[in-house]
Enzyme design. Structure first.
Site, PDB file in Angstrom:
ATOM      1  N   CYS A 145       0.815  -1.208   0.000  1.00 22.73           N
ATOM      2  CA  CYS A 145       0.000   0.000   0.000  1.00 22.73           C
ATOM      3  C   CYS A 145       0.850   1.259   0.000  1.00 22.73           C
ATOM      4  O   CYS A 145       1.336   1.690   1.051  1.00 22.73           O
ATOM      5  CB  CYS A 145      -0.919  -0.033   1.218  1.00 22.73           C
ATOM      6  SG  CYS A 145      -1.875   1.475   1.402  1.00 22.73           S
ATOM      7  N   CYS A 148      -0.454   4.083   2.160  1.00 22.20           N
ATOM      8  CA  CYS A 148      -0.235   3.936   3.605  1.00 22.20           C
ATOM      9  C   CYS A 148       1.223   4.187   3.968  1.00 22.20           C
ATOM     10  O   CYS A 148       1.509   4.797   4.989  1.00 22.20           O
ATOM     11  CB  CYS A 148      -0.571   2.512   4.060  1.00 22.20           C
ATOM     12  SG  CYS A 148      -2.048   1.834   3.350  1.00 22.20           S
ATOM     13  N   ASP A 149       2.131   3.686   3.151  1.00 21.09           N
ATOM     14  CA  ASP A 149       3.523   3.605   3.588  1.00 21.09           C
ATOM     15  C   ASP A 149       4.506   4.441   2.782  1.00 21.09           C
ATOM     16  O   ASP A 149       5.672   4.555   3.167  1.00 21.09           O
ATOM     17  CB  ASP A 149       3.984   2.130   3.531  1.00 21.09           C
ATOM     18  CG  ASP A 149       3.101   1.241   4.401  1.00 21.09           C
ATOM     19  OD1 ASP A 149       2.612   1.731   5.421  1.00 21.09           O
ATOM     20  OD2 ASP A 149       2.903   0.070   4.044  1.00 21.09           O
TER      21      ASP A 149
END
Ligand code: NAP
Length: 319
Positions: A145, A148-149
């Protein structure tokens, strides 16, 4: 005592939430089990919670962020009275009507719900490479992701594995943070759509490692590189990256339905005549039954179909 429902919806992506909007407006009092935040690839709101800009959902000429779209859909379902429950479906028994659905402890003596109709909209989640190092370093440089990261990889060299739209979308997004993004693809041609290819090729921060298969993620405690195998020569190489984003496709979230409803050979729920499954009264919509289109708008459309199919089915049996 289990709660008795007319319709229960499992899953809270565009398919499930659209089914909730329609069944709530049809006064069927739906309960929607939205899942639980358990990992980056499987969470309430589905895969759009893990994307950035959605540019191809009709009605948003300037695009909309995936999480924002899902928050709006959820609010819309709630406005019409859908009961959205943060829990996971852990067991179902679909042999007889009403269907039994457990959330929480699957060994509890009685189910949490009994429902006349069930709409399965549990979606799909990211496939992993299954190579050494990948599991061990998940969260320590291995991710599925970018949204997200990606932030954690500022000014670093990152690899994205895959050649589809997801891989290029991740790669393009990651150029906001990374100093360089290398797309590692096992063939010499991308599967991604033309527009995504053009964007990726035009981006000076993206390069391609063609016909190479990642065979190992390297690192002790955190990622320090990937080991690749060249398809043509069989020779091995190392790519010194600090992040690996795996974007090679998806598997359907159907484990809990196995043995209860017919699945195809890839594990997707088999549907016919719209959203019908082999079990009378069980309907499926969205990515859990769609290997072909997998778009937010097609998922939402099929959620609408499942809701209408369920409504008509309930009406026909006099419920
Ligand atoms: P996909 O289209 O199935 O592509 C998966 C890619 O990963 C392929 O290039 C495949 O290689 C590669 N791959 C699969 N298994 C592999 C393995 N074990 N090792 C190395 N490479 C492997 O999946 P996706 O990119 O997730 O897209 C799924 C669907 O969602 C598509 O319909 C796509 O159009 C859609 N989508 C759309 C958007 C958008 O419109 N913005 C964004 C994301 C996704 P091969 O090519 O060799 O098979």
């Amino acid at each position: 005592m289990p709660s008795h429902l007319k319709v229960l919806i499992a899953g809270s992506g565009p398919a499930g939430l659209t089914a909730a909007v329609y069944t709530a407006r049809a006064q069927l009092g739906p309960v929607l089990i939205e899942g639980e935040p358990s990992s980056t690839s499987d969470q309430p709101g589905g895969q759009l919670m893990l994307t950035t800009e959605v540019e191809n959902y009709p009605g948003f000429p300037d695009g909309i962020l995936g999480p924002e779209l899902m928050t709006s859909m959820r609010a819309q379902a709630a406005r019409f009275g859908a009961d959205i429950v943060t829990a996971k479906v852990t067991r179902v028994e679909l042999e007889k009507s009403p269907f039994a659905v457990w959330t929480g402890d699957p060994d509890a003596p009685s189910p949490t719900y009994e429902t006349e109709a069930l709409i399965i909209a549990t979606g799909a989640q990211a496939l992993m490479l299954g190579v050494p190092g990948e599991d061990r370093l998940l969260g320590y440089g291995v991710s599925t992701c970018a949204t997200c990261d990606g932030f954690f990889f500022r000014d670093q060299h990152i690899a994205v594995v895959g050649g589809g739209d997801s891989a290029l979308e991740e790669a393009l997004f990651l150029t906001r943070f990374a100093s360089k993004v290398t797309v590692v693809h096992r063939r010499d041609r991308l599967r991604a759509s033309r527009i995504m290819q053009e964007r990726a090729f035009a981006n000076p921060d993206i390069e391609f490692a063609w016909t190479q298969q990642v065979v190992e993620v390297l690192g002790d405690g955190k990622v320090t590189g990937v080991r690749v195998r060249h398809a043509a020569t069989g020779a091995y190489d190392e790519l010194p990256v600090t992040g690996v984003f795996v974007a090679i496709g998806h598997v359907p979230n159907t484990a809990v339905f196995r043995g209860q409803v017919a699945l195809d050979d890839q594990g997707y729920v088999a549907t016919h005549d719209g959203s019908r499954t082999n079990v009378d009264g069980v309907f499926a919509c969205g990515d859990v039954q769609d290997q072909t289109y997998r778009q937010a708008v097609t998922a939402a459309g099929s959620g609408c179909m499942a809701a209408i199919d369920a409504e008509r089915w309930l009406e026909a049996r006099g419920s």
